[in-house]
Design a protein around this motif. Structure first.
Motif, PDB file in Angstrom:
ATOM      1  N   SER A   1       6.728  25.482  42.290  1.00  0.00           N
ATOM      2  CA  SER A   1       7.986  24.608  42.013  1.00  0.00           C
ATOM      3  C   SER A   1       8.557  24.458  40.356  1.00  0.00           C
ATOM      4  O   SER A   1       7.882  25.292  39.887  1.00  0.00           O
ATOM      5  N   VAL A   2       8.988  23.530  39.962  1.00  0.00           N
ATOM      6  CA  VAL A   2       9.453  23.321  38.834  1.00  0.00           C
ATOM      7  C   VAL A   2       8.216  23.244  37.669  1.00  0.00           C
ATOM      8  O   VAL A   2       7.802  23.849  36.553  1.00  0.00           O
ATOM      9  N   PHE A   3       7.290  22.352  38.404  1.00  0.00           N
ATOM     10  CA  PHE A   3       5.568  22.568  37.749  1.00  0.00           C
ATOM     11  C   PHE A   3       4.696  22.911  38.604  1.00  0.00           C
ATOM     12  O   PHE A   3       5.031  22.680  39.882  1.00  0.00           O
ATOM     13  N   PRO A   4       3.700  23.400  38.064  1.00  0.00           N
ATOM     14  CA  PRO A   4       2.737  23.954  39.100  1.00  0.00           C
ATOM     15  C   PRO A   4       1.775  22.635  39.878  1.00  0.00           C
ATOM     16  O   PRO A   4       1.503  23.032  40.812  1.00  0.00           O
ATOM     17  N   THR A   5       1.953  21.479  39.010  1.00  0.00           N
ATOM     18  CA  THR A   5       1.246  20.364  39.873  1.00  0.00           C
ATOM     19  C   THR A   5       2.169  19.135  39.343  1.00  0.00           C
ATOM     20  O   THR A   5       2.701  19.192  38.206  1.00  0.00           O
ATOM     21  N   ILE A   6       1.823  18.230  40.337  1.00  0.00           N
ATOM     22  CA  ILE A   6       2.638  16.969  39.847  1.00  0.00           C
ATOM     23  C   ILE A   6       1.779  16.387  38.548  1.00  0.00           C
ATOM     24  O   ILE A   6       2.421  15.860  37.708  1.00  0.00           O
ATOM     25  N   SER A   7       0.540  16.536  38.347  1.00  0.00           N
ATOM     26  CA  SER A   7      -0.220  16.216  37.207  1.00  0.00           C
ATOM     27  C   SER A   7       0.303  16.610  36.278  1.00  0.00           C
ATOM     28  O   SER A   7       0.716  15.975  35.019  1.00  0.00           O
ATOM     29  N   LYS A   8       1.005  17.881  36.004  1.00  0.00           N
ATOM     30  CA  LYS A   8       1.602  18.363  34.883  1.00  0.00           C
ATOM     31  C   LYS A   8       2.769  17.892  34.472  1.00  0.00           C
ATOM     32  O   LYS A   8       3.188  18.034  33.436  1.00  0.00           O
ATOM     33  N   ALA A   9       3.564  17.579  35.585  1.00  0.00           N
ATOM     34  CA  ALA A   9       4.990  17.109  35.494  1.00  0.00           C
ATOM     35  C   ALA A   9       4.614  15.668  34.758  1.00  0.00           C
ATOM     36  O   ALA A   9       5.349  15.145  33.851  1.00  0.00           O
ATOM     37  N   ILE A  10       3.545  14.949  35.197  1.00  0.00           N
ATOM     38  CA  ILE A  10       3.280  13.501  34.790  1.00  0.00           C
ATOM     39  C   ILE A  10       2.958  13.586  33.327  1.00  0.00           C
ATOM     40  O   ILE A  10       3.514  12.734  32.382  1.00  0.00           O
ATOM     41  N   ALA A  11       2.348  14.661  33.057  1.00  0.00           N
ATOM     42  CA  ALA A  11       1.916  14.870  31.699  1.00  0.00           C
ATOM     43  C   ALA A  11       2.910  15.366  30.842  1.00  0.00           C
ATOM     44  O   ALA A  11       3.115  14.599  29.488  1.00  0.00           O
ATOM     45  N   HIS A  12       4.024  15.889  31.216  1.00  0.00           N
ATOM     46  CA  HIS A  12       5.268  16.595  30.425  1.00  0.00           C
ATOM     47  C   HIS A  12       5.917  15.315  30.096  1.00  0.00           C
ATOM     48  O   HIS A  12       6.417  15.061  28.888  1.00  0.00           O
ATOM     49  N   ILE A  13       6.161  14.423  30.941  1.00  0.00           N
ATOM     50  CA  ILE A  13       7.105  13.445  30.790  1.00  0.00           C
ATOM     51  C   ILE A  13       6.403  12.479  29.439  1.00  0.00           C
ATOM     52  O   ILE A  13       7.099  11.990  28.698  1.00  0.00           O
ATOM     53  N   TYR A  14       5.164  12.258  29.593  1.00  0.00           N
ATOM     54  CA  TYR A  14       4.388  11.597  28.515  1.00  0.00           C
ATOM     55  C   TYR A  14       4.481  12.167  27.321  1.00  0.00           C
ATOM     56  O   TYR A  14       4.763  11.636  26.265  1.00  0.00           O
ATOM     57  N   LEU A  15       4.007  13.518  27.392  1.00  0.00           N
ATOM     58  CA  LEU A  15       4.337  14.331  25.970  1.00  0.00           C
ATOM     59  C   LEU A  15       5.656  14.198  25.386  1.00  0.00           C
ATOM     60  O   LEU A  15       5.715  14.111  24.196  1.00  0.00           O
ATOM     61  N   VAL A  16       6.656  14.305  26.199  1.00  0.00           N
ATOM     62  CA  VAL A  16       7.944  14.189  25.504  1.00  0.00           C
ATOM     63  C   VAL A  16       8.386  12.666  25.126  1.00  0.00           C
ATOM     64  O   VAL A  16       8.793  12.702  24.085  1.00  0.00           O
ATOM     65  N   ASP A  17       7.617  11.877  25.790  1.00  0.00           N
ATOM     66  CA  ASP A  17       7.899  10.502  25.318  1.00  0.00           C
ATOM     67  C   ASP A  17       7.099  10.207  24.099  1.00  0.00           C
ATOM     68  O   ASP A  17       8.001   9.643  23.116  1.00  0.00           O
ATOM     69  N   ALA A  18       6.146  10.887  23.796  1.00  0.00           N
ATOM     70  CA  ALA A  18       5.435  10.807  22.660  1.00  0.00           C
ATOM     71  C   ALA A  18       5.974  11.304  21.287  1.00  0.00           C
ATOM     72  O   ALA A  18       6.060  10.758  20.313  1.00  0.00           O
ATOM     73  N   CYS A  19       6.653  12.404  21.833  1.00  0.00           N
ATOM     74  CA  CYS A  19       7.518  13.160  20.582  1.00  0.00           C
ATOM     75  C   CYS A  19       8.595  12.428  20.414  1.00  0.00           C
ATOM     76  O   CYS A  19       8.961  12.293  19.005  1.00  0.00           O
ATOM     77  N   TRP A  20       9.390  11.937  21.058  1.00  0.00           N
ATOM     78  CA  TRP A  20      10.382  11.032  21.006  1.00  0.00           C
ATOM     79  C   TRP A  20       9.948   9.643  20.179  1.00  0.00           C
ATOM     80  O   TRP A  20      10.860   9.356  19.113  1.00  0.00           O
ATOM     81  N   LEU A  21       8.989   9.143  20.430  1.00  0.00           N
ATOM     82  CA  LEU A  21       8.407   7.956  19.690  1.00  0.00           C
ATOM     83  C   LEU A  21       8.220   8.238  18.237  1.00  0.00           C
ATOM     84  O   LEU A  21       8.450   7.600  17.289  1.00  0.00           O
ATOM     85  N   ASP A  22       7.287   9.618  18.061  1.00  0.00           N
ATOM     86  CA  ASP A  22       7.348  10.175  16.726  1.00  0.00           C
ATOM     87  C   ASP A  22       8.704  10.268  15.935  1.00  0.00           C
ATOM     88  O   ASP A  22       8.628   9.656  14.677  1.00  0.00           O
ATOM     89  N   ILE A  23       9.655  10.579  16.771  1.00  0.00           N
ATOM     90  CA  ILE A  23      10.802  10.598  15.923  1.00  0.00           C
ATOM     91  C   ILE A  23      11.475   9.530  15.655  1.00  0.00           C
ATOM     92  O   ILE A  23      12.015   9.118  14.319  1.00  0.00           O
ATOM     93  N   LEU A  24      11.455   8.669  16.498  1.00  0.00           N
ATOM     94  CA  LEU A  24      12.165   7.168  16.331  1.00  0.00           C
ATOM     95  C   LEU A  24      11.256   6.558  15.210  1.00  0.00           C
ATOM     96  O   LEU A  24      11.789   5.541  14.398  1.00  0.00           O
ATOM     97  N   SER A  25      10.076   7.031  15.159  1.00  0.00           N
ATOM     98  CA  SER A  25       9.185   6.274  13.906  1.00  0.00           C
ATOM     99  C   SER A  25       9.356   6.960  12.735  1.00  0.00           C
ATOM    100  O   SER A  25       8.662   6.576  11.745  1.00  0.00           O
ATOM    101  N   GLY A  26      10.162   8.040  12.479  1.00  0.00           N
ATOM    102  CA  GLY A  26      10.701   8.679  11.330  1.00  0.00           C
ATOM    103  C   GLY A  26      10.211  10.004  11.044  1.00  0.00           C
ATOM    104  O   GLY A  26      10.675  10.802  10.033  1.00  0.00           O
ATOM    105  N   LYS A  27       9.543  10.635  11.892  1.00  0.00           N
ATOM    106  CA  LYS A  27       9.315  12.030  11.775  1.00  0.00           C
ATOM    107  C   LYS A  27      10.531  13.061  12.069  1.00  0.00           C
ATOM    108  O   LYS A  27      11.149  12.577  13.127  1.00  0.00           O
ATOM    109  N   SER A  28      10.427  13.951  11.691  1.00  0.00           N
ATOM    110  CA  SER A  28      11.638  15.093  12.060  1.00  0.00           C
ATOM    111  C   SER A  28      11.151  15.684  13.547  1.00  0.00           C
ATOM    112  O   SER A  28       9.863  15.616  13.767  1.00  0.00           O
ATOM    113  N   MET A  29      12.095  16.277  14.156  1.00  0.00           N
ATOM    114  CA  MET A  29      11.876  16.736  15.372  1.00  0.00           C
ATOM    115  C   MET A  29      10.788  17.664  15.298  1.00  0.00           C
ATOM    116  O   MET A  29       9.962  18.036  16.217  1.00  0.00           O
TER     117      MET A  29
END
Length: 166
Positions: free
Chosen positions: A37-65
């Motif tokens: 499928s798009v991700f090899p497991t649902i766990s990797k999809a769940i992790a991906h959403i989280y990791l991208v959220d974390a990245c955007w939180l850092d950007i919103l906090s002032g880090k460069s992308m």
């Protein structure tokens, strides 16, 4: 009155929890079962959403992308190895951090020059970045729904309109 982007973030939190609650109802092996499928497991999809959220939180906090993406890369293996209960705790923690940051903002329409290493520069607002987080999560929760159906299980509705009544 609450800014619409903040309400959309609340929807994102609700939808993530709703899909995690559905996953907890299914046999344990569904979370890590490998499929084509798009991700090899649902766990990797769940992790991906989280990791991208974390990245955007850092950007919103002032880090460069670029810096935020570099900081999130080493977290990937650790996050992807977490079980569902651990991921649920991580989601609660990150949503609390997001809400604290967003509630401190005096102007959600504040403009920021976003420098995407893959797409270039773009003048954007805090609210637009929050909507990106929500939209990204919605897209991948749809992937998870398709993956569940592919494995023979029903998913759960996570539509924004349903959130209105929760």
């Amino acid at each position: 009155m609450t800014h619409p982007a903040l309400e959309m973030y609340d929807y994102h939190v609700w939808a993530n929890q709703t899909i995690l609650n559905r996953l907890k109802e299914l046999p344990q092996d569904v979370y890590n079962k490998e499929i084509q499928s798009v991700f090899p497991t649902i766990s990797k999809a769940i992790a991906h959403i989280y990791l991208v959220d974390a990245c955007w939180l850092d950007i919103l906090s002032g880090k460069s992308m670029k810096e935020a993406m570099a900081d999130s890369a080493p977290l990937t293996a650790g996050v992807e190895s977490k079980g569902m209960e651990e991921m649920e705790k991580l989601y609660v923690q990150i949503s609390e951090r997001f809400k604290t940051l967003l509630n401190q903002q005096e102007n959600m329409e504040k403009r920021i020059m976003l420098d995407n290493p893959y797409a270039g520069q773009r003048d954007t607002s805090l609210s637009e970045m929050v909507l990106q987080v929500v939209n990204h999560g919605t897209y991948h929760r749809g992937n998870i729904t398709a993956m569940l159906r592919q494995m023979g299980y029903a998913s759960v509705m996570t539509e924004y309109a349903l959130f209105w009544y929760s």
